[in-house]
Write an enzyme that holds these catalytic residues in place. Structure first.
Site, PDB file in Angstrom:
ATOM      1  N   LYS A  63       0.815  -1.230   0.000  1.00 11.05           N
ATOM      2  CA  LYS A  63       0.000   0.000   0.000  1.00 11.05           C
ATOM      3  C   LYS A  63       0.838   1.266   0.000  1.00 11.05           C
ATOM      4  O   LYS A  63       0.449   2.268  -0.590  1.00 11.05           O
ATOM      5  CB  LYS A  63      -0.973   0.009   1.173  1.00 11.05           C
ATOM      6  N   GLU A  97      -4.994  -5.101  -5.959  1.00  8.55           N
ATOM      7  CA  GLU A  97      -6.196  -5.388  -5.146  1.00  8.55           C
ATOM      8  C   GLU A  97      -5.847  -5.618  -3.687  1.00  8.55           C
ATOM      9  O   GLU A  97      -6.563  -5.177  -2.790  1.00  8.55           O
ATOM     10  CB  GLU A  97      -6.910  -6.614  -5.738  1.00  8.55           C
ATOM     11  N   VAL A 109      -5.407  -2.797  -0.539  1.00  7.70           N
ATOM     12  CA  VAL A 109      -6.502  -2.220   0.252  1.00  7.70           C
ATOM     13  C   VAL A 109      -7.454  -3.334   0.661  1.00  7.70           C
ATOM     14  O   VAL A 109      -7.964  -4.061  -0.188  1.00  7.70           O
ATOM     15  CB  VAL A 109      -7.314  -1.191  -0.563  1.00  7.70           C
ATOM     16  N   ILE A 123     -10.501  -8.660   0.767  1.00  2.39           N
ATOM     17  CA  ILE A 123     -11.826  -8.173   0.360  1.00  2.39           C
ATOM     18  C   ILE A 123     -11.769  -7.624  -1.054  1.00  2.39           C
ATOM     19  O   ILE A 123     -10.964  -6.745  -1.345  1.00  2.39           O
ATOM     20  CB  ILE A 123     -12.323  -7.044   1.282  1.00  2.39           C
ATOM     21  N   GLU A 148       2.351  -4.571  15.635  1.00  5.84           N
ATOM     22  CA  GLU A 148       3.809  -4.704  15.689  1.00  5.84           C
ATOM     23  C   GLU A 148       4.351  -4.118  16.983  1.00  5.84           C
ATOM     24  O   GLU A 148       3.635  -3.425  17.710  1.00  5.84           O
ATOM     25  CB  GLU A 148       4.403  -3.997  14.466  1.00  5.84           C
ATOM     26  N   ASP A 152      -1.464   3.648   8.262  1.00  2.52           N
ATOM     27  CA  ASP A 152      -1.803   2.542   7.375  1.00  2.52           C
ATOM     28  C   ASP A 152      -3.170   2.787   6.714  1.00  2.52           C
ATOM     29  O   ASP A 152      -3.317   2.661   5.497  1.00  2.52           O
ATOM     30  CB  ASP A 152      -1.819   1.239   8.199  1.00  2.52           C
ATOM     31  N   LYS A 199      -4.388   3.534   2.575  1.00  4.97           N
ATOM     32  CA  LYS A 199      -5.450   2.796   1.890  1.00  4.97           C
ATOM     33  C   LYS A 199      -6.541   3.734   1.366  1.00  4.97           C
ATOM     34  O   LYS A 199      -7.042   3.556   0.255  1.00  4.97           O
ATOM     35  CB  LYS A 199      -6.028   1.738   2.828  1.00  4.97           C
TER      36      LYS A 199
END
Lengths: 402, 402
Positions: free
Chosen positions: B100, B124, B127, B131, B185, B196, B200
């Site tokens: 990403k 794909e 993100v 899904i 993490e 993050d 996305k």
């Protein structure tokens, strides 16, 4: 590029409007030459309608126009839709349909005819209205072995069940409201008895498991016998009753397929699908569970799915999109008697007698004169034999694990 | 057809396993010639690993093999992933990535390079993990003008919030559990601070609205300041707090884009998304709201999405899949100060004083020494100026309408 629409009803007019309203958006993003409706085939005239001038009454006008590359079928019913679609495909035109009956009954033949004529036959709108389902199955989950597909695929029954669950309203009253709002037809049989959901699960099962599945091979129960008592016990158990259409692999090359009311846990993504909304769950061996949610019916949502297929056809005039399934096969869908699941049983029979015939049961209610319990997983055949000869069994409802 | 994988970590090894495990399924249904991993590029060796013999250390081995048509990038990070991917595209190989950061920072350039070299660049898995999201946006909803996209796009923060909501567990404790389970993490900054999720939503916004969106133009707040008090007030209001990443059209050619905690009504399909699961909502002008739900991370779910892209590339070696977006533009994303929304405000300031500066407010709590209320829609700038100089404001959280 030019498009013809056959059948100017709720969905057909939605398609005409959707293509017109989003003409620039589609031109900029997907089909640079633009997508324009040239003909609308219908038996009726539509004086005063914005698309009045496009209305024609003769299929040959479409067939004979080489500039019409894509035909939308939104007539509904099996005949003459099947004959019209076949003729379009044979004349080298791609066809997009929202007609679930057509696909559930003739999908295999029409996909074959499309292949033979090197054109596309697409039907995203036939299942789940505007919810993207077919494309995700054939491309997004292509690297998965799909083991199960299940969903709330009928908005009318889900509207009625939602009224029963949230407002404690009896079935008959909820049905009347659904009719008054236009969510249910005057003759609600196809929805209420699960026939509509059955056609949709046939299409999804064929896509997921590779063989045509005819509606008559699918055990189909509607929601007419669901009582507020059952709704109440589902709540106590920690869930809701939904009309679930599902199909799954049995592991030996066969599948199960059924439509019936079912207990669904509150934690499930399917439990919160309310009103006329639909949702489908797919279980893949890599991706796990994915759920798709949206409006399963209605003019514009369904038109959105039809129009997406039209755009896809327009982008694939050179190379056909390769997908389809094999012919149906006797015994591919196992008999419902062999279907295994936990079941909810309610009644005024001797609770201990009922319970004792299972290895263990979970009681929701065990009062004098009334019991409600969940059985361990058991085949329908076994279940029948265990309950055979016991009087006072009120309801028997499947319990899901979604 | 042969595939190379760059980066043999959690996702890369998942891809190798997924392609091997589903080899026959893919061969039968999608890629008749079969899909086989030929090389795995990594700095390390993997003695004893089932794919040990495929491990290489030199990119040129991949570049120089004309039989490798598709390269999977699962290295993560911006460099050298960007250089490696560029080199692959320039040598005529399609590239699939789950990275990403790479797409959010370099998506425009890489899509351009792919187009110039007549190959595909797909992402794909970048993100929403497994899904299906990108394909539904570019094809299933192609006939819609998408006006808004919003989602729970980070599993770590959603896991923590779920613990806070369902178990009344403080943030720090929930974070520790997430770390012990491998969901967070050791340095959880990228997840907890919303970085993050920001990457996305940048990718989704570019796809939905047609222009590259850089993370630095997106207002990003994490969940570190969310207290159990706020969680409690959200419940009283009838909802939950979720970390929502969203972007929407403003109507004048611009968009909003932000990541922040937000109140979400219990009735929303996003409210029931719990634990490490993700979901995204798309609002189209024809289809209305659709929601996609599933596992947003994890080896096999993410591998499922990568493998689907690989299959799509294999099916499109002749004709490129045409999609992409324009270069970024100064001012395309409006300043967060101009973002308009209702807000939740909690504090021990003079409640009436706070309330009186809005046309009307909805109180959740108005006790001596503690208030919690929902404002009418107001811009962030106005909100700041109204609260300026008032002491005792504890929390300010966006309220959504999904």
């Amino acid at each position: 590029m030019f498009v013809a629409i056959m059948g100017y009803g709720v969905v057909g007019s939605g398609v005409a409007n959707c293509l017109k309203q989003n003409y620039n958006h589609i031109k900029e993003n997907s089909v640079p030459e633009g997508l324009e409706v040239r003909y609308i085939l219908d038996l009726r005239d539509f004086p005063g309608d914005p698309f009045e001038s496009l209305v024609i009454h003769d299929l040959d006008t479409i067939i004979d126009d080489p500039e019409v590359k894509i035909v939308v079928e939104t007539m509904g019913g099996l005949h003459p839709a099947y004959e019209f679609v076949t003729e379009c495909l044979k004349s080298g035109k791609s066809v997009v349909t929202s007609n679930k009956e057509l696909v559930a009954m003739k999908g295999y033949e029409l996909l074959l005819t499309a292949r033979e004529n090197n054109v596309n036959f697409m039907f995203e709108a036939s299942v789940g209205g505007g919810i993207p389902l077919i494309r995700p199955i054939i491309s997004c989950l292509a690297a998965n072995e799909i083991t199960e597909v299940a969903g709330i695929l009928n908005g009318t029954t889900n509207f009625i069940l939602t009224k029963m669950i949230n407002e404690n309203m009896p079935f008959d009253e909820a049905l009347k409201i659904a009719q008054s709002l236009g969510y249910a037809e005057k003759d609600p049989t196809a929805d209420v008895e699960g026939i509509d959901a059955c056609r949709k699960i046939c299409i999804l099962a064929a896509l997921c498991f590779g063989r045509h599945v005819y509606p008559e091979s699918v055990h189909t129960e509607g929601i007419r016998n669901i009582t507020l008592k059952d709704v109440e016990y589902a709540k106590k158990w920690g869930g809701v009753i939904k009309l679930i259409a599902s199909a799954s692999k049995t592991g030996d090359g066969h599948i199960t397929a059924s439509v019936s009311p079912a207990f669904v846990r509150n934690e499930s993504q399917l439990a919160g699908v309310n009103g006329v909304f639909n949702a489908a769950l797919l279980r893949g061996n890599a991706v796990g569970d994915v759920v798709f949610y949206g409006q399963g019916a209605g003019s514009m949502p369904t038109a959105s799915a039809v129009a997406a297929d039209v755009i896809d056809c327009a982008k694939h005039t050179c190379c056909r999109k390769e997908f389809g399934w094999k012919a149906s096969e006797e015994g591919f869908v196992i008999p419902y008697d062999d279907f295994v699941s936990p079941f909810y049983i309610r009644g005024n029979a001797d609770a201990e007698k009922v319970a004792s015939s299972f290895s263990n049961v979970q009681f929701i209610e065990n009062a004098p004169g009334e019991f409600a319990l969940i059985t361990p997983p058991v085949s329908v055949k076994e279940l029948k034999s265990k309950l055979d000869g016991i009087d006072g069994i009120g309801s028997v409802i499947r319990v899901t694990d979604y």
